[in-house]
Design a protein around this motif. Structure first.
Motif, PDB file in Angstrom:
ATOM      1  N   ASN A  37       5.026   1.665   5.198  1.00 49.73           N
ATOM      2  CA  ASN A  37       5.062   2.648   4.217  1.00 49.73           C
ATOM      3  C   ASN A  37       5.670   1.318   3.222  1.00 49.73           C
ATOM      4  N   ALA A  45       4.792  -0.789   1.506  1.00 52.42           N
ATOM      5  CA  ALA A  45       3.637  -1.520   1.651  1.00 52.42           C
ATOM      6  C   ALA A  45       3.408  -2.269  -0.103  1.00 52.42           C
ATOM      7  N   PHE A  96      12.195  -2.882  -9.846  1.00 47.88           N
ATOM      8  CA  PHE A  96      11.531  -3.456  -8.449  1.00 47.88           C
ATOM      9  C   PHE A  96      10.175  -3.800  -8.434  1.00 47.88           C
TER      10      PHE A  96
HETATM   11  N1  ATP Z   1       5.582   4.661  -9.849  1.00 48.91           N
HETATM   12  C1  ATP Z   1       6.849   4.457  -9.791  1.00 48.91           C
HETATM   13  N2  ATP Z   1       7.867   3.375  -9.939  1.00 48.91           N
HETATM   14  C2  ATP Z   1       8.890   3.234  -9.036  1.00 48.91           C
HETATM   15  N3  ATP Z   1       8.497   2.943  -8.073  1.00 48.91           N
HETATM   16  C3  ATP Z   1       7.672   3.343  -7.799  1.00 48.91           C
HETATM   17  C4  ATP Z   1       6.028   3.628  -8.370  1.00 48.91           C
HETATM   18  N4  ATP Z   1       5.078   3.979  -7.436  1.00 48.91           N
HETATM   19  C5  ATP Z   1       5.653   2.646  -6.004  1.00 48.91           C
HETATM   20  N5  ATP Z   1       6.713   3.345  -5.922  1.00 48.91           N
HETATM   21  C6  ATP Z   1       7.361   1.973  -5.064  1.00 48.91           C
HETATM   22  O1  ATP Z   1       6.216   1.044  -5.180  1.00 48.91           O
HETATM   23  C7  ATP Z   1       6.594   0.312  -3.603  1.00 48.91           C
HETATM   24  C8  ATP Z   1       4.873   0.539  -2.973  1.00 48.91           C
HETATM   25  O2  ATP Z   1       4.571   1.807  -2.787  1.00 48.91           O
HETATM   26  P1  ATP Z   1       3.086   1.978  -2.347  1.00 48.91           P
HETATM   27  O3  ATP Z   1       3.299   3.811  -2.150  1.00 48.91           O
HETATM   28  O4  ATP Z   1       2.343   1.242  -3.117  1.00 48.91           O
HETATM   29  O5  ATP Z   1       3.459   2.194  -0.990  1.00 48.91           O
HETATM   30  P2  ATP Z   1       2.398   2.226   0.468  1.00 48.91           P
HETATM   31  O6  ATP Z   1       1.725   0.773   1.050  1.00 48.91           O
HETATM   32  O7  ATP Z   1       1.173   3.180   0.012  1.00 48.91           O
HETATM   33  O8  ATP Z   1       3.315   3.306   1.718  1.00 48.91           O
HETATM   34  P3  ATP Z   1       2.856   4.859   2.050  1.00 48.91           P
HETATM   35  O9  ATP Z   1       2.171   3.754   3.690  1.00 48.91           O
HETATM   36  O10 ATP Z   1       3.835   5.321   2.436  1.00 48.91           O
HETATM   37  O11 ATP Z   1       1.783   4.917   1.475  1.00 48.91           O
HETATM   38  C9  ATP Z   1       7.631   2.072  -3.023  1.00 48.91           C
HETATM   39  O12 ATP Z   1       8.730   0.900  -2.502  1.00 48.91           O
HETATM   40  C10 ATP Z   1       7.814   2.574  -3.856  1.00 48.91           C
HETATM   41  O13 ATP Z   1       8.720   3.521  -3.834  1.00 48.91           O
END
Ligand code: ATP
Ligand code: MG
Length: 258
Positions: free
Chosen positions: A42, A44, A20
């Motif tokens: 969420n 992003a 991913f």
């Molecule tokens: N350690 C990890 N392993 C695999 N996938 C991850 C990991 N950390 C984050 N992701 C994925 O990366 C993507 C981005 O996640 P992130 O937490 O940065 O989003 P965000 O913009 O902070 O969202 P939110 O507003 O929900 O906090 C998501 O699809 C998440 O599932």
């Protein structure tokens, strides 16, 4: 220091977890004395991007410069070494310790008596009282009270006071106002502005454009791991930005303005 150089420069950042791709070719810079809203839905990639800055993830591709120096090792000491403090709602404080102890968590001052080291409670109390008042705690709260009695906004004040006291240069606030009342949200936002006015870089992460548009200098929008907008807040309205997010970056500002 060369003033034209950004404090932090992230260049062409990819981050791949297994199969991913969480970040795709993200380039973004941040300056001293700037309050930047990092916004997106969420998943992003907002938290993931700032975790690179804190040394919790190494980018798969791309480069990060801090004060013009390329960062080669990404590990959890990075944030401490660079003076980066991350503030999350209700995370990072010990509820059963006093405010003064929490204020010095991990950096407790020590004094020597009869050649033996003792925690310097007097110093912790005095210093934390001063800084805490400055950041707006209720008058009837004492540094000896446990953190448990504090509201969400007041807990943020402790973390922020800590960051300022220890001369951090960057404050990252990741959804700092989740679960806070309207009054407390305003308090946290005022603190963010106060920090920026002291010359710190403040990166303020939120889902809600309206939460940060009015106080920020610039808004960076992430969408599915890509940066889709990076614009001065004064050059666009909150409604225009909401529209961009709603359409996943497929509408530009000119189109919005018709
Ligand atoms: N350690 C990890 N392993 C695999 N996938 C991850 C990991 N950390 C984050 N992701 C994925 O990366 C993507 C981005 O996640 P992130 O937490 O940065 O989003 P965000 O913009 O902070 O969202 P939110 O507003 O929900 O906090 C998501 O699809 C998440 O599932
Ligand atoms: Mg997040």
């Amino acid at each position: 220091m060369n003033d034209s150089r950004p404090l932090i420069e992230m260049k062409n950042i990819d981050l791949i977890f297994g199969t991913f791709q969480a970040l795709k070719d993200v380039s973004v810079s941040f300056d001293n004395g700037e309050l930047v809203g990092l916004v997106g839905d969420n998943g992003a990639g907002k938290t993931t991007l700032i975790r690179i800055l804190c040394g919790m993830h190494a980018p798969t591709n791309g480069e990060v410069y801090f004060d013009g120096q390329k960062i080669n090792r990404f590990n959890p000491r990075l944030a401490i070494d660079l003076g980066i403090e991350t503030i999350q709602q209700a995370v990072g404080l010990c509820n059963n310790l006093s405010i003064a102890r929490n204020f010095y968590l991990g950096r407790e001052p020590v004094k020597r008596r009869w050649g033996l080291p003792f925690l310097d409670f007097e110093k912790m109390r005095k210093k934390s009282e001063h800084v805490i008042r400055e950041f707006g705690l209720r008058e009837n709260v004492s540094p000896d009270d446990e953190v448990e009695i504090l509201s969400g906004g007041e807990r943020q004040s402790i973390k922020i006071g800590h960051a300022v006291e220890f001369k951090n240069r960057v404050i990252i606030m990741d959804e700092p106002t989740n679960h806070l009342s309207v009054r407390e949200r305003e308090h946290v936002n005022r603190l963010a502005v106060q920090l920026k006015e002291q010359g710190l870089l403040v990166i303020y992460i939120t889902h809600a454009i309206n939460q940060v548009h009015g106080i920020s200098d610039r808004i960076v929008i992430l969408e599915n791991g890509e940066k889709i907008t990076d614009i001065k807040s004064s050059d666009c309205t909150a409604e225009e930005l909401i529209n961009i997010i709603r359409h996943g970056g497929r509408v530009g500002l000119a189109e919005n303005r018709g």
